[in-house]
Design an enzyme around this catalytic site. Structure first.
Site, PDB file in Angstrom:
ATOM      1  N   ASP A 159      -7.177 -15.524  -6.484  1.00 19.34           N
ATOM      2  CA  ASP A 159      -7.328 -14.868  -5.181  1.00 19.34           C
ATOM      3  C   ASP A 159      -8.650 -15.277  -4.551  1.00 19.34           C
ATOM      4  O   ASP A 159      -9.697 -15.183  -5.184  1.00 19.34           O
ATOM      5  CB  ASP A 159      -7.331 -13.351  -5.341  1.00 19.34           C
ATOM      6  CG  ASP A 159      -5.988 -12.806  -5.789  1.00 19.34           C
ATOM      7  OD1 ASP A 159      -5.171 -12.488  -4.918  1.00 19.34           O
ATOM      8  OD2 ASP A 159      -5.775 -12.688  -7.010  1.00 19.34           O
TER       9      ASP A 159
ATOM     10  N   HIS B 146      -6.467  -8.540   1.966  1.00 19.30           N
ATOM     11  CA  HIS B 146      -6.290  -7.115   1.693  1.00 19.30           C
ATOM     12  C   HIS B 146      -7.384  -6.610   0.768  1.00 19.30           C
ATOM     13  O   HIS B 146      -8.123  -7.389   0.163  1.00 19.30           O
ATOM     14  CB  HIS B 146      -4.920  -6.861   1.060  1.00 19.30           C
ATOM     15  CG  HIS B 146      -4.721  -7.569  -0.250  1.00 19.30           C
ATOM     16  ND1 HIS B 146      -4.467  -8.919  -0.330  1.00 19.30           N
ATOM     17  CD2 HIS B 146      -4.756  -7.117  -1.531  1.00 19.30           C
ATOM     18  CE1 HIS B 146      -4.347  -9.276  -1.593  1.00 19.30           C
ATOM     19  NE2 HIS B 146      -4.519  -8.201  -2.351  1.00 19.30           N
TER      20      HIS B 146
ATOM     21  N   ASP C  33      -8.353   1.180 -11.928  1.00 19.03           N
ATOM     22  CA  ASP C  33      -9.025  -0.008 -11.405  1.00 19.03           C
ATOM     23  C   ASP C  33     -10.478  -0.046 -11.844  1.00 19.03           C
ATOM     24  O   ASP C  33     -11.177   0.968 -11.814  1.00 19.03           O
ATOM     25  CB  ASP C  33      -8.974  -0.021  -9.873  1.00 19.03           C
ATOM     26  CG  ASP C  33      -7.618  -0.450  -9.358  1.00 19.03           C
ATOM     27  OD1 ASP C  33      -6.800  -0.894 -10.176  1.00 19.03           O
ATOM     28  OD2 ASP C  33      -7.381  -0.341  -8.150  1.00 19.03           O
TER      29      ASP C  33
ATOM     30  N   GLU D 123       1.251  -8.886   0.050  1.00 21.62           N
ATOM     31  CA  GLU D 123       2.693  -8.995   0.217  1.00 21.62           C
ATOM     32  C   GLU D 123       3.113  -8.778   1.665  1.00 21.62           C
ATOM     33  O   GLU D 123       2.463  -8.053   2.409  1.00 21.62           O
ATOM     34  CB  GLU D 123       3.395  -7.959  -0.667  1.00 21.62           C
ATOM     35  CG  GLU D 123       3.105  -8.144  -2.131  1.00 21.62           C
ATOM     36  CD  GLU D 123       3.563  -6.972  -2.970  1.00 21.62           C
ATOM     37  OE1 GLU D 123       3.688  -7.147  -4.188  1.00 21.62           O
ATOM     38  OE2 GLU D 123       3.778  -5.881  -2.413  1.00 21.62           O
TER      39      GLU D 123
ATOM     40  N   LYS E 272       4.342 -13.889  -0.428  1.00 22.29           N
ATOM     41  CA  LYS E 272       4.836 -12.971  -1.447  1.00 22.29           C
ATOM     42  C   LYS E 272       5.679 -11.886  -0.792  1.00 22.29           C
ATOM     43  O   LYS E 272       5.282 -11.285   0.196  1.00 22.29           O
ATOM     44  CB  LYS E 272       3.631 -12.335  -2.151  1.00 22.29           C
ATOM     45  CG  LYS E 272       3.964 -11.383  -3.264  1.00 22.29           C
ATOM     46  CD  LYS E 272       4.346 -12.138  -4.515  1.00 22.29           C
ATOM     47  CE  LYS E 272       4.368 -11.186  -5.686  1.00 22.29           C
ATOM     48  NZ  LYS E 272       3.011 -10.714  -6.020  1.00 22.29           N
TER      49      LYS E 272
ATOM     50  N   HIS F 268      12.855  -2.013  -5.811  1.00 23.66           N
ATOM     51  CA  HIS F 268      14.185  -1.903  -6.409  1.00 23.66           C
ATOM     52  C   HIS F 268      14.686  -0.476  -6.548  1.00 23.66           C
ATOM     53  O   HIS F 268      15.862  -0.267  -6.854  1.00 23.66           O
ATOM     54  CB  HIS F 268      14.181  -2.557  -7.791  1.00 23.66           C
ATOM     55  CG  HIS F 268      13.133  -1.993  -8.715  1.00 23.66           C
ATOM     56  ND1 HIS F 268      13.290  -0.794  -9.361  1.00 23.66           N
ATOM     57  CD2 HIS F 268      11.915  -2.470  -9.074  1.00 23.66           C
ATOM     58  CE1 HIS F 268      12.213  -0.557 -10.099  1.00 23.66           C
ATOM     59  NE2 HIS F 268      11.371  -1.557  -9.936  1.00 23.66           N
TER      60      HIS F 268
ATOM     61  N   THR G 122       9.078 -11.084  -7.349  1.00 26.32           N
ATOM     62  CA  THR G 122       8.821 -10.573  -8.692  1.00 26.32           C
ATOM     63  C   THR G 122      10.081  -9.958  -9.298  1.00 26.32           C
ATOM     64  O   THR G 122      11.181 -10.199  -8.835  1.00 26.32           O
ATOM     65  CB  THR G 122       7.711  -9.513  -8.667  1.00 26.32           C
ATOM     66  OG1 THR G 122       8.109  -8.481  -7.775  1.00 26.32           O
ATOM     67  CG2 THR G 122       6.405 -10.095  -8.223  1.00 26.32           C
TER      68      THR G 122
ATOM     69  N   GLU H  89       7.084 -14.509 -10.304  1.00 25.49           N
ATOM     70  CA  GLU H  89       6.106 -14.088 -11.306  1.00 25.49           C
ATOM     71  C   GLU H  89       6.601 -12.815 -11.956  1.00 25.49           C
ATOM     72  O   GLU H  89       7.440 -12.105 -11.405  1.00 25.49           O
ATOM     73  CB  GLU H  89       4.738 -13.875 -10.667  1.00 25.49           C
ATOM     74  CG  GLU H  89       4.736 -12.872  -9.540  1.00 25.49           C
ATOM     75  CD  GLU H  89       3.463 -12.910  -8.709  1.00 25.49           C
ATOM     76  OE1 GLU H  89       2.874 -11.846  -8.498  1.00 25.49           O
ATOM     77  OE2 GLU H  89       3.060 -14.011  -8.289  1.00 25.49           O
ATOM     78  N   ASN H  90       6.108 -12.551 -13.146  1.00 24.39           N
ATOM     79  CA  ASN H  90       6.481 -11.305 -13.810  1.00 24.39           C
ATOM     80  C   ASN H  90       5.737 -10.144 -13.181  1.00 24.39           C
ATOM     81  O   ASN H  90       4.637 -10.289 -12.658  1.00 24.39           O
ATOM     82  CB  ASN H  90       6.193 -11.369 -15.313  1.00 24.39           C
ATOM     83  CG  ASN H  90       4.760 -11.754 -15.629  1.00 24.39           C
ATOM     84  OD1 ASN H  90       4.268 -12.765 -15.142  1.00 24.39           O
ATOM     85  ND2 ASN H  90       4.090 -10.955 -16.433  1.00 24.39           N
ATOM     86  N   ALA H  91       6.347  -8.972 -13.245  1.00 27.48           N
ATOM     87  CA  ALA H  91       5.740  -7.789 -12.649  1.00 27.48           C
ATOM     88  C   ALA H  91       4.871  -7.042 -13.640  1.00 27.48           C
ATOM     89  O   ALA H  91       3.931  -6.362 -13.254  1.00 27.48           O
ATOM     90  CB  ALA H  91       6.826  -6.855 -12.115  1.00 27.48           C
ATOM     91  N   LEU H  92       5.206  -7.148 -14.912  1.00 27.68           N
ATOM     92  CA  LEU H  92       4.452  -6.472 -15.968  1.00 27.68           C
ATOM     93  C   LEU H  92       3.914  -7.492 -16.952  1.00 27.68           C
ATOM     94  O   LEU H  92       4.478  -8.581 -17.104  1.00 27.68           O
ATOM     95  CB  LEU H  92       5.360  -5.496 -16.727  1.00 27.68           C
ATOM     96  CG  LEU H  92       5.760  -4.217 -16.003  1.00 27.68           C
ATOM     97  CD1 LEU H  92       6.803  -3.481 -16.820  1.00 27.68           C
ATOM     98  CD2 LEU H  92       4.550  -3.338 -15.780  1.00 27.68           C
TER      99      LEU H  92
ATOM    100  N   ARG I  84      -1.066 -12.002 -16.698  1.00 23.30           N
ATOM    101  CA  ARG I  84      -2.252 -12.618 -16.175  1.00 23.30           C
ATOM    102  C   ARG I  84      -3.108 -13.036 -17.346  1.00 23.30           C
ATOM    103  O   ARG I  84      -2.935 -12.552 -18.464  1.00 23.30           O
ATOM    104  CB  ARG I  84      -2.949 -11.587 -15.272  1.00 23.30           C
ATOM    105  CG  ARG I  84      -4.344 -11.817 -14.933  1.00 23.30           C
ATOM    106  CD  ARG I  84      -4.920 -10.760 -14.008  1.00 23.30           C
ATOM    107  NE  ARG I  84      -4.102 -10.165 -12.997  1.00 23.30           N
ATOM    108  CZ  ARG I  84      -4.066 -10.541 -11.727  1.00 23.30           C
ATOM    109  NH1 ARG I  84      -4.831 -11.539 -11.339  1.00 23.30           N
ATOM    110  NH2 ARG I  84      -3.305  -9.928 -10.880  1.00 23.30           N
TER     111      ARG I  84
END
Length: 548
Positions: A154, A194, A202, A287, A395, A400, A442, A483-486, A519
């Site tokens: 990023d 963003h 975080d 996104e 993105k 879902h 994702t 990409e994977n979400a988790l 990641r």
């Protein structure tokens, strides 16, 4: 594409399971990374101990999120306490998965899908410095050794243009890019317009540029606003895309100047082909969507979210649209759409037979989604000018939950007009095709059949959503990345990714253009996890891969 819109499914026919958390949306009910085991209780863990800011491996949820602490929850049903050190959790996950046997396809000889790895969010700090460069170099050497093609990073607007308009500091990124080049890796670079941080767990916070937030103190309408007047400072409202409220510039001009500065500063990396793709941030979490489910405003999964169009600029455009239609009394957002954590049947707008499908509802939803698409259209047009000759991407988040209802309310509040009688991803794909931009999505590691019993009312269907979005993009003849979400360390999760990356028996041989792993972390490079990941990379490349 109507065949991909899922109608409402009665719970008496199929008991839907609680969706795995694929974004910050579901982090409050987070499941373990990709193990698909039932988790009795979950607890977010802070960043890893180790590299000071490399530890802040934040989970990008729903594709996106770039702002959540990377956490691995363990299965308490096995008698292991949730909240143990995350390093052990990742290690045990891989060991557990290795003992299970799955039916696997042989991907030898299948198309080559490049694999990238996201770098930690805090790899560049607020002082424009690369954090722990030698430690990072060592980790990148490990990734190179297992065949990874490149990394994603990023480039934060809030760091680079932090203090004054058009004064950019790229120093930390220069050093990072040199290391990547030295190792002969490629770069996917995200133009991140963003805010990062501010959510549970975080440990990295990167706000919007200080000079922008100063403007926001005097003119809070530069931010998205909900019906109660609460502002969301994650990103700027698209209402100011063409309004000169940022010290004489429009928001789109600000984004373009930033992208042009990056292109000039890193010209040699473009010329040498080191930078393989630019992903353009188009909203919260980078996104293309409205910030419709902000936890800081009280949203909880599986809430439907709220419409975010109450700043004075977007309301002005809504008034103009209603008057052009000849119904000035339509110049309002729905007043019966519930609140952030409502369920669709509790609202007059989203319930079966509700106002979402009325003449007014169709007008409003069409306008709301068109504002989203027009924003992407404007910014990507300028991105193509700034990065001529370089692949660009954007993105799209995978929302879902409530997918199996007629109205798809969570998608509607996010700006995806994807109700049961309308495919909301076709116009997005057509807009991306106009700019020859790739769609990054994702949820590719998630299974509908593995949804947890905790939220049966959510009627989630990540697999149905992935199938719809990928086909909408492929039908528009644009590249599809994912990409994977988790966080994922186990073979079952990798196998699911592979199945989506290279669909079985596709007569057109379609496949993902690239996959980016979320990641880089100390857990990933533990020996057993790394061996499993290397096996996955080989299979994505179409190479023969032996068992670990």
């Amino acid at each position: 594409m109507a065949q991909f819109s899922a109608p409402q499914v009665s719970s008496t026919l199929r008991a839907p399971r609680r969706p795995i958390a694929c974004c910050k949306a579901t982090t409050m009910a987070r499941l373990s990374s990709c193990t698909q085991t039932a988790v009795a209780s979950l607890k977010l863990t802070p960043g890893f101990r180790g590299l000071p800011e490399l530890n802040s491996c934040h989970l990008r949820v729903l594709g996106s999120d770039r702002s959540w602490s990377f956490a691995v929850a363990r299965d308490s049903a096995e008698g292991t306490a949730v909240g143990d050190p995350v390093e052990n959790a990742g290690h045990n996950q891989a060991e557990d998965s290795s003992t299970e046997k799955f039916e696997e396809r042989d991907f030898t000889g299948t198309p080559y899908v490049p694999v990238y790895v996201m770098l930690p969010l805090g790899v560049i700090n607020m002082n424009f410095e690369l954090v722990e460069p030698e430690a990072l170099r060592n980790q990148l050497q490990v990734l190179k050794s297992v065949g990874v093609d490149g990394v994603m990073v990023d480039c934060w607007w809030g760091i680079v243009e932090a203090h004054n308009p058009q004064q950019y500091n790229w120093n930390g990124y220069k050093r990072l890019f040199q290391i990547v080049r030295d190792l002969n890796l490629k770069l996917q670079v995200v133009m991140s317009f963003h805010e990062c941080g501010g959510n549970v767990g975080d440990d990295v916070h990167i706000p919007l540029p200080h000079w922008v937030t100063e403007i926001g103190q005097k003119n809070p309408d530069i931010y998205f606003t909900n019906k109660e007047g609460k502002r969301n400072a994650e990103c700027l409202t698209w209402g100011i895309d063409k309004e000169r409220v940022l010290r004489g510039r429009t928001a789109v001009e600000v984004y373009f100047d930033y992208m042009r500065s990056f292109r000039v500063e890193f010209n040699e990396f473009f010329e040498e082909g080191i930078i393989s793709e630019i992903e353009v941030g188009l909203g919260p979490c980078g996104e293309l969507r409205y910030p419709s489910y902000p936890e800081q405003h009280g949203w909880k999964y599986p809430g439907i979210g709220e419409f975010q169009c109450y700043d004075r600029y977007l309301m002005k455009y809504l008034t103009q649209a209603a008057e052009a239609r000849g119904h000035s009394f339509w110049a309002r957002a729905p007043d019966n759409a519930g609140s952030y954590s409502s369920q669709p049947h509790e609202t007059g707008f989203f319930r079966d037979g509700g106002d979402y499908d009325s003449y007014y509802g169709r007008f409003f939803l069409n306008w709301y989604s068109r504002v989203l698409i027009d924003h992407g259209d404007r910014v990507l047009a300028l991105a193509n000018l700034a990065f001529e000759g370089t692949h660009i991407a954007t993105k799209v988040s995978g929302i879902h939950w409530w997918y199996k209802t007629a109205s798809h309310p969570a998608e509607l509040t996010a700006g995806f007009y994807n109700s049961c009688n309308r495919d909301g991803y076709v116009p997005i794909s057509e807009m991306l095709k106009k700019h020859e931009a790739a769609l990054n999505f994702t949820c590719v590691e998630m299974r509908t059949s593995d949804q947890h019993q905790g939220f049966p009312e959510a009627l989630a269907d990540p697999e149905g959503l992935v199938w719809q979005v990928l086909n909408a993009a492929w039908d528009a003849d644009i590249p599809v990345a994912s990409e994977n979400a988790l966080a994922c360390f186990d073979r079952e999760g990798y196998n699911k990714i592979l199945e989506n990356a290279k669909p079985r028996n596709d007569p057109d041989g379609r496949h993902l253009s690239a996959f980016t792993y979320l990641r880089l972390s100390p857990v990933l490079i533990e020996r057993h996890n790394l061996m499993e990941f290397e096996r996955f990379v080989k299979r994505m490349h179409g190479e023969a891969a032996h068992d670990v």
